[in-house]
Enzyme design. Structure first.
Site, PDB file in Angstrom:
ATOM      1  N   CYS A 126     -26.797  17.238 -33.303  1.00 10.00           N
ATOM      2  CA  CYS A 126     -27.263  16.394 -32.194  1.00 10.00           C
ATOM      3  C   CYS A 126     -26.168  15.402 -31.845  1.00 10.00           C
ATOM      4  O   CYS A 126     -25.099  15.409 -32.455  1.00 10.00           O
ATOM      5  CB  CYS A 126     -28.533  15.644 -32.595  1.00 10.00           C
ATOM      6  SG  CYS A 126     -28.281  14.549 -33.995  1.00 10.00           S
ATOM      7  N   GLY A 128     -25.465  11.600 -32.138  1.00  3.62           N
ATOM      8  CA  GLY A 128     -25.947  10.364 -32.758  1.00  3.62           C
ATOM      9  C   GLY A 128     -25.490   9.159 -31.953  1.00  3.62           C
ATOM     10  O   GLY A 128     -24.898   9.306 -30.880  1.00  3.62           O
ATOM     11  N   SER A 129     -25.750   7.981 -32.469  1.00  2.00           N
ATOM     12  CA  SER A 129     -25.415   6.775 -31.707  1.00  2.00           C
ATOM     13  C   SER A 129     -23.907   6.558 -31.598  1.00  2.00           C
ATOM     14  O   SER A 129     -23.455   5.892 -30.667  1.00  2.00           O
ATOM     15  CB  SER A 129     -26.083   5.555 -32.335  1.00  2.00           C
ATOM     16  OG  SER A 129     -25.673   5.439 -33.670  1.00  2.00           O
ATOM     17  N   GLY A 131     -21.589   9.262 -31.929  1.00  2.00           N
ATOM     18  CA  GLY A 131     -20.920  10.480 -31.484  1.00  2.00           C
ATOM     19  C   GLY A 131     -21.653  11.694 -32.024  1.00  2.00           C
ATOM     20  O   GLY A 131     -22.738  11.563 -32.612  1.00  2.00           O
ATOM     21  N   PRO A 132     -21.034  12.873 -31.861  1.00  2.00           N
ATOM     22  CA  PRO A 132     -21.720  14.092 -32.290  1.00  2.00           C
ATOM     23  C   PRO A 132     -21.920  14.147 -33.804  1.00  2.00           C
ATOM     24  O   PRO A 132     -21.124  13.606 -34.562  1.00  2.00           O
ATOM     25  CB  PRO A 132     -20.784  15.216 -31.833  1.00  2.00           C
ATOM     26  CG  PRO A 132     -19.471  14.570 -31.599  1.00  2.00           C
ATOM     27  CD  PRO A 132     -19.722  13.141 -31.257  1.00  2.00           C
ATOM     28  N   ILE A 133     -23.011  14.798 -34.199  1.00  2.00           N
ATOM     29  CA  ILE A 133     -23.302  14.990 -35.631  1.00  2.00           C
ATOM     30  C   ILE A 133     -23.245  16.496 -35.895  1.00  2.00           C
ATOM     31  O   ILE A 133     -23.922  17.276 -35.222  1.00  2.00           O
ATOM     32  CB  ILE A 133     -24.684  14.402 -35.999  1.00  2.00           C
ATOM     33  CG1 ILE A 133     -24.707  12.892 -35.688  1.00  2.00           C
ATOM     34  CG2 ILE A 133     -25.019  14.645 -37.463  1.00  2.00           C
ATOM     35  CD1 ILE A 133     -25.993  12.174 -36.032  1.00  2.00           C
ATOM     36  N   LYS A 152     -20.670  12.914 -39.371  1.00  2.00           N
ATOM     37  CA  LYS A 152     -20.993  12.043 -38.237  1.00  2.00           C
ATOM     38  C   LYS A 152     -19.659  11.609 -37.654  1.00  2.00           C
ATOM     39  O   LYS A 152     -18.886  10.909 -38.322  1.00  2.00           O
ATOM     40  CB  LYS A 152     -21.795  10.837 -38.706  1.00  2.00           C
ATOM     41  CG  LYS A 152     -23.224  11.201 -39.107  1.00  2.00           C
ATOM     42  CD  LYS A 152     -23.998  10.008 -39.582  1.00  2.00           C
ATOM     43  CE  LYS A 152     -25.072   9.613 -38.617  1.00  2.00           C
ATOM     44  NZ  LYS A 152     -25.901   8.490 -39.100  1.00  2.00           N
ATOM     45  N   ASP A 262     -36.019   0.225 -38.057  1.00  2.00           N
ATOM     46  CA  ASP A 262     -36.451   1.375 -37.249  1.00  2.00           C
ATOM     47  C   ASP A 262     -37.173   2.403 -38.129  1.00  2.00           C
ATOM     48  O   ASP A 262     -36.839   3.590 -38.108  1.00  2.00           O
ATOM     49  CB  ASP A 262     -35.224   1.996 -36.567  1.00  2.00           C
ATOM     50  CG  ASP A 262     -35.590   2.922 -35.417  1.00  2.00           C
ATOM     51  OD1 ASP A 262     -36.786   3.049 -35.115  1.00  2.00           O
ATOM     52  OD2 ASP A 262     -34.678   3.533 -34.837  1.00  2.00           O
TER      53      ASP A 262
HETATM   54  N1  LIG Z   1     -27.607  13.674 -43.773  1.00  2.00           N
HETATM   55  C1  LIG Z   1     -28.275  14.361 -42.869  1.00  2.00           C
HETATM   56  N2  LIG Z   1     -28.812  15.569 -43.167  1.00  2.00           N
HETATM   57  C2  LIG Z   1     -29.477  16.270 -42.234  1.00  2.00           C
HETATM   58  N3  LIG Z   1     -29.670  15.863 -40.972  1.00  2.00           N
HETATM   59  C3  LIG Z   1     -29.163  14.674 -40.615  1.00  2.00           C
HETATM   60  C4  LIG Z   1     -28.436  13.859 -41.539  1.00  2.00           C
HETATM   61  N4  LIG Z   1     -28.056  12.732 -40.922  1.00  2.00           N
HETATM   62  C5  LIG Z   1     -28.516  12.830 -39.671  1.00  2.00           C
HETATM   63  N5  LIG Z   1     -29.175  13.986 -39.482  1.00  2.00           N
HETATM   64  C6  LIG Z   1     -29.801  14.443 -38.224  1.00  2.00           C
HETATM   65  O1  LIG Z   1     -29.274  13.675 -37.181  1.00  2.00           O
HETATM   66  C7  LIG Z   1     -30.300  12.852 -36.592  1.00  2.00           C
HETATM   67  C8  LIG Z   1     -29.713  11.493 -36.259  1.00  2.00           C
HETATM   68  O2  LIG Z   1     -29.342  10.855 -37.451  1.00  2.00           O
HETATM   69  P1  LIG Z   1     -29.160   9.285 -37.558  1.00  2.00           P
HETATM   70  O3  LIG Z   1     -30.389   8.625 -37.013  1.00  2.00           O
HETATM   71  O4  LIG Z   1     -28.749   8.937 -38.936  1.00  2.00           O
HETATM   72  O5  LIG Z   1     -27.936   9.106 -36.588  1.00  2.00           O
HETATM   73  P2  LIG Z   1     -27.518   7.959 -35.615  1.00  2.00           P
HETATM   74  O6  LIG Z   1     -28.056   8.202 -34.247  1.00  2.00           O
HETATM   75  O7  LIG Z   1     -26.039   7.898 -35.694  1.00  2.00           O
HETATM   76  O8  LIG Z   1     -28.233   6.688 -36.211  1.00  2.00           O
HETATM   77  P3  LIG Z   1     -27.706   5.288 -36.662  1.00  2.00           P
HETATM   78  O9  LIG Z   1     -26.709   4.778 -35.686  1.00  2.00           O
HETATM   79  O10 LIG Z   1     -28.960   4.471 -36.682  1.00  2.00           O
HETATM   80  O11 LIG Z   1     -27.130   5.503 -38.038  1.00  2.00           O
HETATM   81  C9  LIG Z   1     -31.406  12.821 -37.643  1.00  2.00           C
HETATM   82  O12 LIG Z   1     -32.661  12.621 -37.047  1.00  2.00           O
HETATM   83  C10 LIG Z   1     -31.301  14.191 -38.253  1.00  2.00           C
HETATM   84  O13 LIG Z   1     -31.943  15.145 -37.437  1.00  2.00           O
END
Ligand SMILES: Nc1ncnc2c1ncn2[C@@H]1O[C@H](COP(=O)(O)OP(=O)(O)OP(=O)(O)O)[C@@H](O)[C@H]1O
EC number: 2.7.10.2
Length: 432
Positions: A126, A128-129, A131-133, A152, A262
């Site tokens: 996906c 994330g906040s 960049g791409p994960i 991340k 959150d």
């Molecule tokens: N370690 C992980 N294992 C599996 N899936 C993950 C993992 N980390 C994140 N994800 C997936 O990515 C989505 C987003 O993760 P997360 O909320 O940590 O990212 P973010 O948007 O960068 O949040 P934040 O800035 O609050 O850390 C999660 O809901 C999950 O689906």
């Protein structure tokens, strides 16, 4: 040796029996060398003291976890997250990204994962906040045992502020350390762009998707559904079990003078043995760096009244959201307050309304939820008190009846009722 001595005496123009001349002759050994050594020692001592005092001063200037004094969040309570580096107030001394990386990475050297070890990106999960994960494969040294990890990434192009913020997040994870109910940082790639946080892979993803997948018509235990080794059914006892783990993570944050900000099913990752791990630590990072939440906002229906009223908030706001999380679990991922538009939630709560007991929820669980939803923070239990209540409830909880909700979820509809942008839902759920 003797010749050298006679030569020295001749140069000094004194006789062999002259005592004063002996002193003059040995002045290098007796006076100049020790004086030189003492001066060097004093200079070194001065430098060390100066470095020590400089370090002390920077630590005092940085609002660390000990001096967190909650201040009100910003006035901007939209549904949208500002994201990585969106509003970081730390002063930036370095101007170029390379300089900045060069200056900061020694602190992260212990965590550095050589890029060659990250062999292939398997999929993008996906955005994330920051960049791409991605899900990627990491070489462990044993070619027969590659390890799946989550990367991340910091989105590009990134300026010094985004880089600084991203590195701050990595250091925050390092500061937090390990807890089995918090998503774990395995390492980072921060010596050059692109930057990555390397996280443990919690393969089954988020709890909200898990809850949606658990929805089905049948309630017979023989019809238990499995996929990738995980059982897609949930009993009351398991709801308590997951809840207890979330509370352990909150206690851990509270011990560090932090709060999550959150707490929701979408921010909990779940393993096949129902180990729950709190993720989405972006707001906790803000609390760590600023002492309060300000740049990011979260869906209103999960927020405690003090957050909606833009008043200082703390761990008891997480306790409120934990009550909503219990509701989410027991309804297999229903949106909270289905009859209330997200923007009317504050007025709804101000009239002292709370959610009614869902039909699948026992009176014991509902009384726990209600204790989380007391208007005044002081009236709500602490995470520890809540955990003790859950532990007591587990003993008599139903471990047989599988929770069931026949209606399947339409994510767009869910997003509208819950007050979440559908793109920000990283759902990955299957209709079994
Ligand atoms: N370690 C992980 N294992 C599996 N899936 C993950 C993992 N980390 C994140 N994800 C997936 O990515 C989505 C987003 O993760 P997360 O909320 O940590 O990212 P973010 O948007 O960068 O949040 P934040 O800035 O609050 O850390 C999660 O809901 C999950 O689906």
């Amino acid at each position: 040796m003797g010749d050298e001595r006679v030569m020295t005496r001749m140069l000094l123009e004194c006789s062999l029996s002259d005592k004063l001349c002996v002193i003059q002759e040995k002045q290098y050994e007796v006076i100049i060398v020790p004086t030189f050594l003492v001066t060097i020692f004093l200079i070194l001592l001065g430098v060390i003291l100066w470095l020590f005092m400089r370090e002390q001063r920077t630590q005092q200037q940085r609002p660390g976890p000990r001096d967190i004094a909650p201040v009100p969040p910003s006035r901007d309570l939209s549904w949208e997250a500002a994201g990585c580096g969106g509003n970081v107030a730390l002063p930036l001394k370095e101007t170029s990204v390379e300089n900045f990386l060069g200056a900061t990475t020694p602190a992260l050297a212990k965590l550095e994962v050589p890029r060659e070890q990250l062999s292939e990106v398997l999929e993008q999960i996906c955005n994330g906040s920051c960049g791409p994960i991605f899900r990627a494969s990491m070489n462990t040294g044993d070619p027969s045992k590659p390890k799946s990890v989550i990367l991340k990434a910091l989105k590009e192009p990134a300026g010094p502020h985004e880089v600084q913020d991203f590195l701050g997040r990595v250091q925050f994870h390092q500061y937090l350390g390990k807890h089995k109910n918090l998503v774990q940082l395995e390492g980072c790639c921060t010596e050059k762009l692109p930057l990555y946080m390397v996280m443990e892979d919690v393969v089954h993803g988020d709890l909200l998707s898990f809850l949606w997948t658990c929805r089905r018509v049948s309630s017979r235990v023989e019809d238990v559904m499995t996929m990738d080794g995980i059982l897609y059914d949930l009993t009351e006892k398991q709801v308590y079990h997951i809840g207890k783990q979330v509370l352990l993570a909150l206690e851990f944050l509270q011990d560090k003078h932090l709060f999550h900000g959150d707490v929701a099913a979408r921010n909990i990752l779940i393993q096949s043995d129902l180990t729950a791990k709190l993720c989405g630590l972006g707001l906790a990072y803000e609390v760590y760096t600023r002492g309060a939440i300000s740049s990011q906002t979260i869906p209103l229906k999960w927020l405690a009244p003090e957050r909606l009223l833009l008043r200082p908030a703390g761990i008891k706001a997480d306790v409120w959201s934990f009550g909503i999380l219990l509701y989410e679990m027991v309804t297999l991922g229903a949106p909270p307050y289905p009859e209330v538009p997200p923007t009317s939630i504050l007025q709804h709560l101000q009239r002292r309304n709370i959610m009614k007991r869902p039909s699948s929820c026992t009176h014991t669980m509902y009384s726990i939820m209600k204790s989380c939803w007391r208007w005044h923070e002081a009236g709500r239990p602490s995470p520890r008190e809540l955990r003790l209540r859950l532990e007591a409830a587990i003993r008599t909880a139903d471990d047989k009846t599988v929770l069931q909700v026949p209606e399947l979820v339409v994510p767009e509809l869910y997003a509208a009722v819950a007050g979440i942008r559908v793109e920000s839902l990283f759902y990955n759920y299957s209709i079994l």
